[in-house]
Design a protein around this motif. Structure first.
Motif, short mmCIF file in Angstrom:
data_model
loop_
_atom_site.label_atom_id
_atom_site.label_comp_id
_atom_site.label_asym_id
_atom_site.label_seq_id
_atom_site.Cartn_x
_atom_site.Cartn_y
_atom_site.Cartn_z
N ARG A 160 0.83 -1.20 0.00
CA ARG A 160 0.00 0.00 0.00
C ARG A 160 0.87 1.25 0.00
O ARG A 160 0.55 2.25 -0.66
N SER A 161 1.98 1.21 0.74
CA SER A 161 2.88 2.35 0.81
C SER A 161 3.51 2.63 -0.55
O SER A 161 3.63 3.79 -0.97
N PHE A 162 3.91 1.57 -1.27
CA PHE A 162 4.47 1.76 -2.61
C PHE A 162 3.45 2.40 -3.55
O PHE A 162 3.75 3.37 -4.24
N GLU A 163 2.23 1.86 -3.54
CA GLU A 163 1.23 2.40 -4.47
C GLU A 163 0.81 3.81 -4.08
O GLU A 163 0.64 4.67 -4.94
N HIS A 164 0.66 4.05 -2.80
CA HIS A 164 0.27 5.38 -2.33
C HIS A 164 1.28 6.44 -2.78
O HIS A 164 0.90 7.52 -3.28
N GLN A 165 2.56 6.15 -2.61
CA GLN A 165 3.59 7.13 -2.98
C GLN A 165 3.69 7.27 -4.50
O GLN A 165 3.94 8.37 -5.01
N ALA A 166 3.49 6.17 -5.22
CA ALA A 166 3.50 6.27 -6.69
C ALA A 166 2.35 7.15 -7.16
O ALA A 166 2.49 7.95 -8.09
N LYS A 167 1.19 7.05 -6.50
CA LYS A 167 0.03 7.89 -6.85
C LYS A 167 0.32 9.36 -6.61
O LYS A 167 -0.23 10.23 -7.28
N LYS A 219 8.84 -12.06 -1.94
CA LYS A 219 7.94 -13.18 -2.19
C LYS A 219 6.88 -12.84 -3.23
O LYS A 219 6.51 -13.67 -4.07
N GLU A 220 6.38 -11.62 -3.18
CA GLU A 220 5.33 -11.18 -4.11
C GLU A 220 5.86 -10.08 -5.03
O GLU A 220 5.21 -9.07 -5.27
N PHE A 221 7.05 -10.31 -5.54
CA PHE A 221 7.70 -9.31 -6.40
C PHE A 221 6.86 -9.01 -7.64
O PHE A 221 6.84 -7.87 -8.13
N ASP A 222 6.14 -10.00 -8.13
CA ASP A 222 5.28 -9.78 -9.30
C ASP A 222 4.23 -8.71 -9.01
O ASP A 222 3.87 -7.92 -9.90
N TYR A 223 3.72 -8.70 -7.78
CA TYR A 223 2.72 -7.70 -7.41
C TYR A 223 3.37 -6.31 -7.37
O TYR A 223 2.77 -5.32 -7.83
N LEU A 224 4.59 -6.24 -6.85
CA LEU A 224 5.31 -4.96 -6.84
C LEU A 224 5.52 -4.47 -8.28
O LEU A 224 5.39 -3.28 -8.56
N LEU A 225 5.83 -5.39 -9.18
CA LEU A 225 6.00 -5.01 -10.59
C LEU A 225 4.70 -4.48 -11.19
O LEU A 225 4.72 -3.55 -12.00
N GLU A 226 3.57 -5.04 -10.80
CA GLU A 226 2.27 -4.54 -11.28
C GLU A 226 2.08 -3.08 -10.87
O GLU A 226 1.63 -2.26 -11.67
N ILE A 227 2.40 -2.78 -9.62
CA ILE A 227 2.26 -1.41 -9.12
C ILE A 227 3.21 -0.48 -9.88
O ILE A 227 2.82 0.60 -10.34
N ALA A 228 4.46 -0.91 -10.01
CA ALA A 228 5.47 -0.08 -10.68
C ALA A 228 5.07 0.17 -12.13
O ALA A 228 5.20 1.29 -12.65
N LYS A 229 4.58 -0.85 -12.78
CA LYS A 229 4.20 -0.73 -14.19
C LYS A 229 3.03 0.23 -14.36
O LYS A 229 2.98 1.02 -15.31
N LYS A 230 2.10 0.21 -13.43
CA LYS A 230 0.91 1.05 -13.50
C LYS A 230 1.25 2.54 -13.51
O LYS A 230 0.60 3.35 -14.17
N TYR A 231 2.32 2.90 -12.77
CA TYR A 231 2.70 4.31 -12.63
C TYR A 231 4.03 4.65 -13.31
O TYR A 231 4.52 5.76 -13.16
N ASP A 232 4.57 3.68 -14.06
CA ASP A 232 5.91 3.83 -14.63
C ASP A 232 6.90 4.25 -13.55
O ASP A 232 7.73 5.16 -13.74
N LEU A 233 6.80 3.58 -12.42
CA LEU A 233 7.68 3.82 -11.28
C LEU A 233 8.96 3.03 -11.45
O LEU A 233 8.93 1.80 -11.60
N THR A 234 10.10 3.70 -11.49
CA THR A 234 11.39 3.01 -11.56
C THR A 234 11.73 2.43 -10.20
O THR A 234 11.62 3.12 -9.19
N LEU A 235 12.12 1.17 -10.17
CA LEU A 235 12.47 0.52 -8.92
C LEU A 235 13.99 0.57 -8.72
O LEU A 235 14.76 0.26 -9.63
N SER A 236 14.38 0.97 -7.52
CA SER A 236 15.79 0.96 -7.14
C SER A 236 15.95 -0.17 -6.14
O SER A 236 15.51 -0.07 -4.99
#
Length: 442
Positions: A160-167, A219-236
């Motif tokens: 939720r924190s990742f998606e909230h900040q991406a938003k 463990k749920e890296f695929d879910y993190l990728l879904e969030i990143a992809k939605k907002y074109d968030l670059t992951l470090s």
């Protein structure tokens, strides 16, 4: 970019910059990077498609297009942010502005005190370069406030924190995906002087040990990728196992984490999500080259985002110099993105002056690396020609820190020879050589 286009790109899940590059499209972002770097746009497109260059740019924030990676100039990041001890939004805004004025290419907010959402919102309003965060900080702090402890975070809290900040518009975010049950077990068997210095890494390590469960964002890296992809968030992909002492440099725990991260970099590329990799912490000069070579091999040349490296442990108060030395060497051997270190490192929360000094020191390191790599070599030649002509106006215009250079000249002005400086006056070597050597040639 207009708001209607931004809204469509988010709601319609349009292609990320990386996906467009993989389809052969030269986007406006790629054109802008190519122009600023003086390189062919097709070369940039190909390297973005391969994951060797990233352009952190969430369309909600839409900062200046910045390329980080293979063949580009070494870039500089400045960390700012409140602490639980000192919290002033006004001061952090000043820090952000000073960092940009001093030439920082990107800024990260590491705030842990005060209203984190409000701080981030205010900073996003004034920062026009790529903006990064560490979402696990907010998840951990909110867990303390709601449930009494960092280890009471839930998996939902983290994502939720990742998606909230991406938003909100964050362009790049740190994910400590290499701190896993496996790497923590490796760490427990190590004989480190300082087991862990990464704050985000420590959050995850404590959570794993307390809950006896796998790190959810691994463990749920695929879910993190879904969030990143939605907002074109670059992951470090974060360096939770980076060394906090020279003695602990390049050990098994660090390389265990790097192997895990290397696998996830490939997974992110397949999903069309831009990623860079963080590292490596404190290490002697002799360890920098092998660290970078191994990192670049394991990740197939992902952009490398390094803190320092800090090449000695015994210089608190001068760690911006320590990081500058390590950063110059790291940049020469292939690091792409230098996270600045301030004089306050290891001692206190940096103030505005510390931020400025940290950015300038790291920009010097980045430029030194670029010269050694054959980039921007003409700038120093032009500056030296101005120095040979005692052209102070041009020197001040060209130097990395014009403000400080002017202050020093004004502090002790020359009185004997106004063209020279007060160090030599009429004994100025340049004046003497110019006068007699030119006469001899005539």
């Amino acid at each position: 970019m207009g708001k209607n286009i931004i809204g469509c790109r988010i709601s319609c899940l349009a292609m990320t910059i990386m996906e467009e590059a993989q389809k052969g499209i030269i986007t406006e972002e790629i054109k802008e990077v190519a122009k600023s770097e003086g390189l062919d746009a097709e070369l940039i497109r190909r390297r973005v498609a391969e994951g060797k260059i990233v352009i952190p740019k969430n369309p909600i924030h839409s900062p200046k297009s910045l390329g980080i990676g293979k063949g580009l100039r070494v870039k500089v990041n400045a960390n700012i942010g409140t602490s639980r001890e000192y919290c002033s939004i006004e001061e952090e805004i000043k820090k952000a502005k000073v960092a940009m004025e001093a030439g920082a290419h990107a800024i990260m907010d590491l705030s842990t005190g005060g209203n984190l959402d409000e701080i981030r919102k205010k900073l996003l309003e004034v920062i026009d370069v790529p903006f990064g965060t560490v979402p696990i900080y907010q998840a951990g702090i909110e867990a303390i406030e709601k449930r009494g402890s960092i280890v009471e975070m839930t998996s939902d809290d983290m994502f939720r924190s990742f998606e909230h900040q991406a938003k909100q518009g964050v362009d790049f975010a740190v994910a400590h995906v290499g701190v896993t049950k496996e790497s923590v077990e490796r760490l427990k068997r190590q004989h480190r002087l300082i087991p862990m210095v990464s704050r985000g890494g420590a959050f995850h390590m404590a959570w794993i040990l307390h809950n006896d469960e796998e790190n959810p964002i691994y463990k749920e890296f695929d879910y993190l990728l879904e969030i990143a992809k939605k907002y074109d968030l670059t992951l470090s992909l974060g360096d939770g196992m980076r060394s906090g002492a020279l003695f602990d440099s390049n050990d098994r725990a660090k390389f265990q984490e790097l192997l895990i991260i290397g696998e996830l970099v490939e997974k992110a590329r397949e999903a069309g999500v831009q990623t860079m990799v963080e590292g490596p912490g404190h290490m002697p000069l002799s360890h920098i080259e092998p660290n970078i070579k191994i990192m670049k091999t394991v990740t197939k040349e992902a952009p490398y985002f390094v803190l320092g490296p800090l090449v000695t442990d015994i210089a608190p108060g001068y760690d911006h110099f320590v990081g500058g030395i390590g950063g110059a060497i790291a940049g020469y051997y292939g690091a792409d993105f230098l996270c600045y270190v301030t004089p306050a490192e290891h001692l206190s929360l940096p103030n505005v002056d510390d931020v400025r000094d940290g950015v300038i020191a790291t920009r010097i390191a980045a430029h030194a690396a670029d010269i050694a790599r054959g980039i921007d070599v003409g700038i120093d030649k032009e500056f030296s020609q101005a120095r040979s002509n005692l052209n102070w106006k041009k020197m001040f215009q060209m130097c990395i820190d014009s403000k400080k250079a002017r202050e020093y000249r004004e502090k002790r002005k020359p009185t004997e020879d106004l063209r020279a400086c007060s160090m030599c006056g009429k004994l100025c070597a340049i004046e003497i050589v110019n006068r007699y050597l030119k006469e001899e040639k005539l």
